[in-house]
Design a protein around this motif. Structure first.
Motif, short mmCIF file in Angstrom:
data_model
loop_
_atom_site.label_atom_id
_atom_site.label_comp_id
_atom_site.label_asym_id
_atom_site.label_seq_id
_atom_site.Cartn_x
_atom_site.Cartn_y
_atom_site.Cartn_z
N LYS A 80 64.50 -66.65 83.41
CA LYS A 80 65.72 -65.99 82.99
C LYS A 80 65.84 -66.14 81.46
N PRO A 81 66.21 -65.07 80.77
CA PRO A 81 66.11 -65.04 79.30
C PRO A 81 67.18 -65.81 78.57
N ASN A 82 66.81 -66.26 77.37
CA ASN A 82 67.78 -66.84 76.43
C ASN A 82 68.52 -65.74 75.67
N THR A 83 67.80 -64.68 75.36
CA THR A 83 68.36 -63.55 74.62
C THR A 83 68.06 -62.27 75.37
N VAL A 84 69.03 -61.37 75.42
CA VAL A 84 68.86 -60.06 76.05
C VAL A 84 69.20 -58.99 75.03
N ILE A 85 68.33 -57.99 74.89
CA ILE A 85 68.58 -56.86 73.99
C ILE A 85 68.58 -55.58 74.81
N TYR A 86 69.66 -54.82 74.71
CA TYR A 86 69.68 -53.50 75.35
C TYR A 86 69.40 -52.46 74.29
N SER A 87 68.19 -51.88 74.37
CA SER A 87 67.71 -50.94 73.36
C SER A 87 67.48 -49.55 73.91
N ALA A 88 67.71 -49.35 75.21
CA ALA A 88 67.47 -48.04 75.80
C ALA A 88 68.42 -47.01 75.20
N GLY A 89 67.90 -45.83 74.94
CA GLY A 89 68.74 -44.78 74.37
C GLY A 89 68.20 -43.40 74.67
N PHE A 90 69.11 -42.43 74.71
CA PHE A 90 68.73 -41.05 74.96
C PHE A 90 69.66 -40.14 74.17
N LEU A 91 69.08 -39.11 73.55
CA LEU A 91 69.85 -38.23 72.68
C LEU A 91 69.55 -36.77 72.98
N VAL A 92 70.61 -36.00 73.17
CA VAL A 92 70.53 -34.55 73.29
C VAL A 92 71.43 -33.96 72.21
N ILE A 124 77.07 -62.21 84.83
CA ILE A 124 77.76 -62.98 85.87
C ILE A 124 76.86 -64.03 86.50
N ASP A 125 75.62 -64.12 86.05
CA ASP A 125 74.71 -65.14 86.59
C ASP A 125 75.01 -66.48 85.93
N ILE A 126 75.94 -67.21 86.51
CA ILE A 126 76.34 -68.49 85.92
C ILE A 126 75.28 -69.56 86.10
N ASN A 127 74.28 -69.26 86.91
CA ASN A 127 73.18 -70.23 87.10
C ASN A 127 72.15 -70.15 85.99
N ASN A 128 72.21 -69.11 85.19
CA ASN A 128 71.28 -68.99 84.08
C ASN A 128 71.82 -69.76 82.88
N ASN A 129 71.46 -71.02 82.82
CA ASN A 129 71.91 -71.86 81.70
C ASN A 129 71.15 -71.57 80.41
N ASN A 130 70.11 -70.73 80.51
CA ASN A 130 69.35 -70.37 79.32
C ASN A 130 70.08 -69.38 78.42
N LEU A 131 70.92 -68.54 79.02
CA LEU A 131 71.47 -67.39 78.30
C LEU A 131 72.32 -67.84 77.10
N GLU A 132 71.90 -67.36 75.93
CA GLU A 132 72.59 -67.69 74.69
C GLU A 132 73.18 -66.48 73.99
N ARG A 133 72.56 -65.32 74.18
CA ARG A 133 72.98 -64.16 73.39
C ARG A 133 72.63 -62.85 74.08
N ILE A 134 73.54 -61.87 73.97
CA ILE A 134 73.30 -60.50 74.39
C ILE A 134 73.51 -59.60 73.17
N ILE A 135 72.56 -58.72 72.92
CA ILE A 135 72.61 -57.81 71.78
C ILE A 135 72.51 -56.38 72.29
N GLY A 136 73.42 -55.53 71.84
CA GLY A 136 73.36 -54.11 72.19
C GLY A 136 73.18 -53.27 70.95
N LEU A 137 72.35 -52.23 71.06
CA LEU A 137 72.12 -51.33 69.93
C LEU A 137 72.98 -50.10 70.11
N SER A 138 73.98 -49.97 69.23
CA SER A 138 74.88 -48.83 69.27
C SER A 138 74.65 -47.96 68.04
N SER A 139 75.62 -47.15 67.66
CA SER A 139 75.39 -46.14 66.64
C SER A 139 76.65 -45.85 65.84
N LEU A 140 76.46 -45.46 64.58
CA LEU A 140 77.57 -44.97 63.75
C LEU A 140 78.21 -43.75 64.38
#
Length: 244
Positions: A80-92, A124-140
């Motif tokens: 289970k990750p320490n850091t999670v990055i959500y980088s998925a994106g789609f543009l029309v 909501i996975d409170i058993n993942n004691n590794n999790l330190e950070r979540i990063i999301g890539l958004s836009s102007l």
């Protein structure tokens, strides 16, 4: 992956140009990387071309729009990750999105709904004691509604708002949540668009900001884009309405 002592980062949507640079930079910092994407072949080619240490990177199939698969995807992660990055994106392009709901819905699913689906599971996975950070890539594009890109921008605005609330939700567990509000990047998603060359950011520059992110919730890389961000945030509606 064989090294379970180093910290790990899960990159969702790892086939983007910025995400690939994040892979390289996290590996250089000693992280193990879980690179998740629909395009496994592209990631495998990228790994081979860059001679990446196969003991430090795991490539997994992940479809942001296949919500029913997200719980199984997360459950099957051996680490289970320490850091999670959500980088998925789609543009029309906006006019196409207005005329065809298919493109609009695809942006909604990739840029917002899919993000909420998988990040809720992770959060909501409170058993993942590794999790330190979540990063999301958004836009102007999501800062204010503008007639040139408001359909795409609305998905990014929703994502930013979600991350703001998630930050509050996870604060008691001391898990940081950060949103990167990004301008133009020289990347696949922007190919063919007529964009101001002087405002272009390189993927490796953006990745460096992500990998070395501080404690702020909102991060806007590049001083030019910081100025644009605050102009958009603070301008009255009648002025924003005059923008393209």
């Amino acid at each position: 992956m064989t090294n379970t002592l180093s910290k790990s980062v899960l990159i969702l949507g790892a086939n983007s140009d910025v995400a690939k640079q994040c892979i390289l930079q996290y590996l250089a910092k000693g992280f193990s990387v879980i690179a998740a994407s629909r395009n496994l072949k592209s990631l495998e080619n990228f790994s081979n071309e860059n001679h990446l240490d196969q003991s430090k990177i795991e490539i997994k199939y992940f479809d942001a729009t296949d919500f029913s698969s997200h719980q199984m995807f997360y459950d099957e992660l051996l680490i289970k990750p320490n850091t999670v990055i959500y980088s998925a994106g789609f543009l029309v392009e906006n006019q196409k999105a207005l005329k065809s709901f298919d493109g609009t819905f695809e942006m909604m699913k990739t840029n917002y709904i899919g993000a909420v689906s998988i990040l809720n599971i992770i959060a909501i996975d409170i058993n993942n004691n590794n999790l330190e950070r979540i990063i999301g890539l958004s836009s102007l594009s999501g800062v204010r509604g503008r007639k040139s890109n408001f359909v795409y921008g609305s998905t990014k605005s929703a994502f930013t708002t979600y991350l703001a609330g998630l930050r509050q939700e996870l604060s008691l567990r001391k898990i940081k949540v950060t949103v990167f509000v990004l301008g133009y990047i020289r990347s696949k998603i922007n190919e063919g668009l007529q964009l101001n060359e002087s405002l272009m950011m390189e993927p490796d520059y953006v990745a460096k900001q992500i990998v070395n992110a501080g404690n702020s919730f909102t991060i806007v890389p590049n001083f030019k884009w910081k100025i644009i961000y605050w102009v958009l945030k603070l301008s009255p509606e009648f002025l924003v309405a005059k923008l393209p």
